[in-house]
Each structure stands twice: as structure tokens, then as C-alpha cells.
Design a protein around this motif. Sequence first.
Motif, mmCIF file in Angstrom:
data_model
loop_
_atom_site.group_PDB
_atom_site.id
_atom_site.type_symbol
_atom_site.label_atom_id
_atom_site.label_comp_id
_atom_site.label_asym_id
_atom_site.label_seq_id
_atom_site.Cartn_x
_atom_site.Cartn_y
_atom_site.Cartn_z
ATOM 1 N N ILE A 171 27.554 55.168 85.356
ATOM 2 C CA ILE A 171 26.617 56.024 86.081
ATOM 3 C C ILE A 171 25.940 56.992 85.121
ATOM 4 C CG2 ILE A 171 26.414 57.807 87.861
ATOM 5 C CD1 ILE A 171 28.781 56.354 89.277
ATOM 6 N N GLY A 172 26.720 57.582 84.227
ATOM 7 C CA GLY A 172 26.154 58.482 83.229
ATOM 8 C C GLY A 172 25.176 57.773 82.309
ATOM 9 N N ALA A 173 25.527 56.569 81.879
ATOM 10 C CA ALA A 173 24.632 55.802 81.012
ATOM 11 C C ALA A 173 23.333 55.462 81.736
ATOM 12 C CB ALA A 173 25.321 54.536 80.543
ATOM 13 N N HIS A 174 23.442 55.097 82.997
ATOM 14 C CA HIS A 174 22.245 54.785 83.771
ATOM 15 C C HIS A 174 21.338 56.007 83.878
ATOM 16 C CE1 HIS A 174 19.700 53.028 86.852
ATOM 17 N NE2 HIS A 174 19.868 54.137 87.549
ATOM 18 N N MET A 175 21.922 57.156 84.137
ATOM 19 C CA MET A 175 21.110 58.363 84.296
ATOM 20 C C MET A 175 20.467 58.785 82.969
ATOM 21 S SD MET A 175 21.374 58.478 87.384
ATOM 22 C CE MET A 175 20.517 59.876 87.967
ATOM 23 N N ILE A 176 21.193 58.622 81.863
ATOM 24 C CA ILE A 176 20.615 58.943 80.554
ATOM 25 C C ILE A 176 19.464 57.997 80.240
ATOM 26 C CG2 ILE A 176 21.084 58.939 78.073
ATOM 27 C CD1 ILE A 176 23.927 59.924 78.785
ATOM 28 N N GLY A 177 19.668 56.710 80.496
ATOM 29 C CA GLY A 177 18.608 55.739 80.249
ATOM 30 C C GLY A 177 17.385 55.981 81.110
ATOM 31 N N SER A 200 37.142 53.052 69.376
ATOM 32 C CA SER A 200 36.471 54.353 69.407
ATOM 33 C C SER A 200 35.712 54.620 68.118
ATOM 34 C CB SER A 200 37.491 55.459 69.662
ATOM 35 O OG SER A 200 38.088 55.288 70.921
ATOM 36 N N VAL A 201 36.275 54.201 66.994
ATOM 37 C CA VAL A 201 35.559 54.334 65.720
ATOM 38 C C VAL A 201 34.296 53.466 65.736
ATOM 39 C CG1 VAL A 201 35.695 53.817 63.244
ATOM 40 C CG2 VAL A 201 37.563 55.006 64.372
ATOM 41 N N PHE A 202 34.410 52.248 66.263
ATOM 42 C CA PHE A 202 33.230 51.390 66.381
ATOM 43 C C PHE A 202 32.158 52.037 67.262
ATOM 44 C CE2 PHE A 202 35.710 47.210 65.582
ATOM 45 C CZ PHE A 202 35.635 47.421 64.213
ATOM 46 N N ALA A 203 32.580 52.698 68.328
ATOM 47 C CA ALA A 203 31.616 53.390 69.193
ATOM 48 C C ALA A 203 30.921 54.508 68.435
ATOM 49 C CB ALA A 203 32.316 53.936 70.433
ATOM 50 N N GLY A 204 31.685 55.258 67.658
ATOM 51 C CA GLY A 204 31.082 56.327 66.856
ATOM 52 C C GLY A 204 30.112 55.796 65.823
ATOM 53 N N ILE A 205 30.488 54.703 65.164
ATOM 54 C CA ILE A 205 29.584 54.083 64.183
ATOM 55 C C ILE A 205 28.324 53.573 64.882
ATOM 56 C CG2 ILE A 205 29.323 52.119 62.610
ATOM 57 C CD1 ILE A 205 32.321 52.503 61.922
ATOM 58 N N GLY A 206 28.497 53.009 66.067
ATOM 59 C CA GLY A 206 27.339 52.530 66.819
ATOM 60 C C GLY A 206 26.394 53.650 67.197
ATOM 61 N N ILE A 207 26.938 54.792 67.563
ATOM 62 C CA ILE A 207 26.094 55.926 67.915
ATOM 63 C C ILE A 207 25.298 56.400 66.698
ATOM 64 C CG2 ILE A 207 26.140 58.356 68.623
ATOM 65 C CD1 ILE A 207 28.473 57.587 70.462
ATOM 66 N N ALA A 245 28.089 53.743 73.237
ATOM 67 C CA ALA A 245 28.933 54.868 73.650
ATOM 68 C C ALA A 245 29.681 54.572 74.941
ATOM 69 C CB ALA A 245 28.080 56.119 73.811
ATOM 70 N N THR A 246 29.036 53.944 75.881
ATOM 71 C CA THR A 246 29.691 53.742 77.170
ATOM 72 C C THR A 246 30.617 52.537 77.176
ATOM 73 O OG1 THR A 246 27.762 52.535 77.989
ATOM 74 C CG2 THR A 246 27.891 54.874 78.495
ATOM 75 N N LYS A 247 30.171 51.416 76.669
ATOM 76 C CA LYS A 247 31.000 50.206 76.736
ATOM 77 C C LYS A 247 32.204 50.303 75.808
ATOM 78 C CE LYS A 247 28.097 47.952 79.344
ATOM 79 N NZ LYS A 247 28.292 47.820 80.728
ATOM 80 N N VAL A 248 31.946 50.492 74.530
ATOM 81 C CA VAL A 248 33.027 50.485 73.556
ATOM 82 C C VAL A 248 33.847 51.770 73.651
ATOM 83 C CG1 VAL A 248 33.577 50.145 71.128
ATOM 84 C CG2 VAL A 248 31.597 49.033 72.094
ATOM 85 N N GLY A 249 33.194 52.883 73.924
ATOM 86 C CA GLY A 249 33.919 54.149 74.079
ATOM 87 C C GLY A 249 34.876 54.136 75.257
ATOM 88 N N THR A 250 34.441 53.562 76.366
ATOM 89 C CA THR A 250 35.306 53.459 77.537
ATOM 90 C C THR A 250 36.461 52.503 77.279
ATOM 91 O OG1 THR A 250 33.433 53.908 78.973
ATOM 92 C CG2 THR A 250 35.349 52.913 79.988
ATOM 93 N N LEU A 251 36.181 51.391 76.607
ATOM 94 C CA LEU A 251 37.244 50.453 76.275
ATOM 95 C C LEU A 251 38.265 51.094 75.336
ATOM 96 C CD1 LEU A 251 38.442 47.594 76.358
ATOM 97 C CD2 LEU A 251 36.981 47.042 74.412
#
Length: 107
Positions: free
Chosen positions: A78-84, A17-24, A37-43
Motif C-alpha cells: 500500500i505504501g509503495a502504491h501511494m509513493i508511486g 536487506s542488504v540487497f534492498a539497500g543496494i537497490g535503493i 525497497a518493498t519487495k526485498v525489504g519486506t522479505l
Amino acid sequence: MTEFIAAVFVIIGGVMSVFAGIGILRLPDVFIRMHAATKVGTLGSGLIIAGVAVHFNDPGVVLRCILIVFFLLLTAPIGAHMIGRAALRIGVKPWGAKDTDVHNSDS
């Protein structure tokens, strides 16, 4: 032993989750940030919830944890697809793309 396994899941999930935050914060455009946000955050969330399920070891809690992970795995892509898709429609160009690389289509 189950406390150790639960702690490992929670710690690894927290690190993810920290890696996801740093990635964002650090990645260059909306599409790559969305991926982090979606891949690493979900993991990370899934591992933390798996740690909760292992720690409590109650059928009701385990069922809820399974449902939460299922819901995360169902909604995050689904959320990531819609944002993209929305970002492409409003004209956000992917990082490093030239003017001719991106086609703005309504499909």
C-alpha cells in the motif's frame, strides 16, 4: 537444530536487506527503487522475524512475530502504491520512458 534454522533465517534476511539497500542506492528511478525497497525489504524483514520466532519458540513471541509479518505484508504494498502514485502525479517520468509513454491522469 532450532538455533541453526534461526541463524539461517536471520542471515538470509540480513543479506536480502542488504540487497534492498543496494537497490535503493543503485537503481535509476523512484519506481524501481520503490520496488526494491518493498519487495526485498519486506522479505528480508520477514525472514529475520521468522528467525526470531524460531529462536525463542515461545507462543507469545511467535504470535507477535506473525502479527509483525502480517503488518509488513499489509502495509508495504500500500505504501509503495501511494509513493508511486504521488511520484506520477508530480510528474516523475519512469526511467527510459519517452514523453508520450506516461499519461498523467487523476484516477
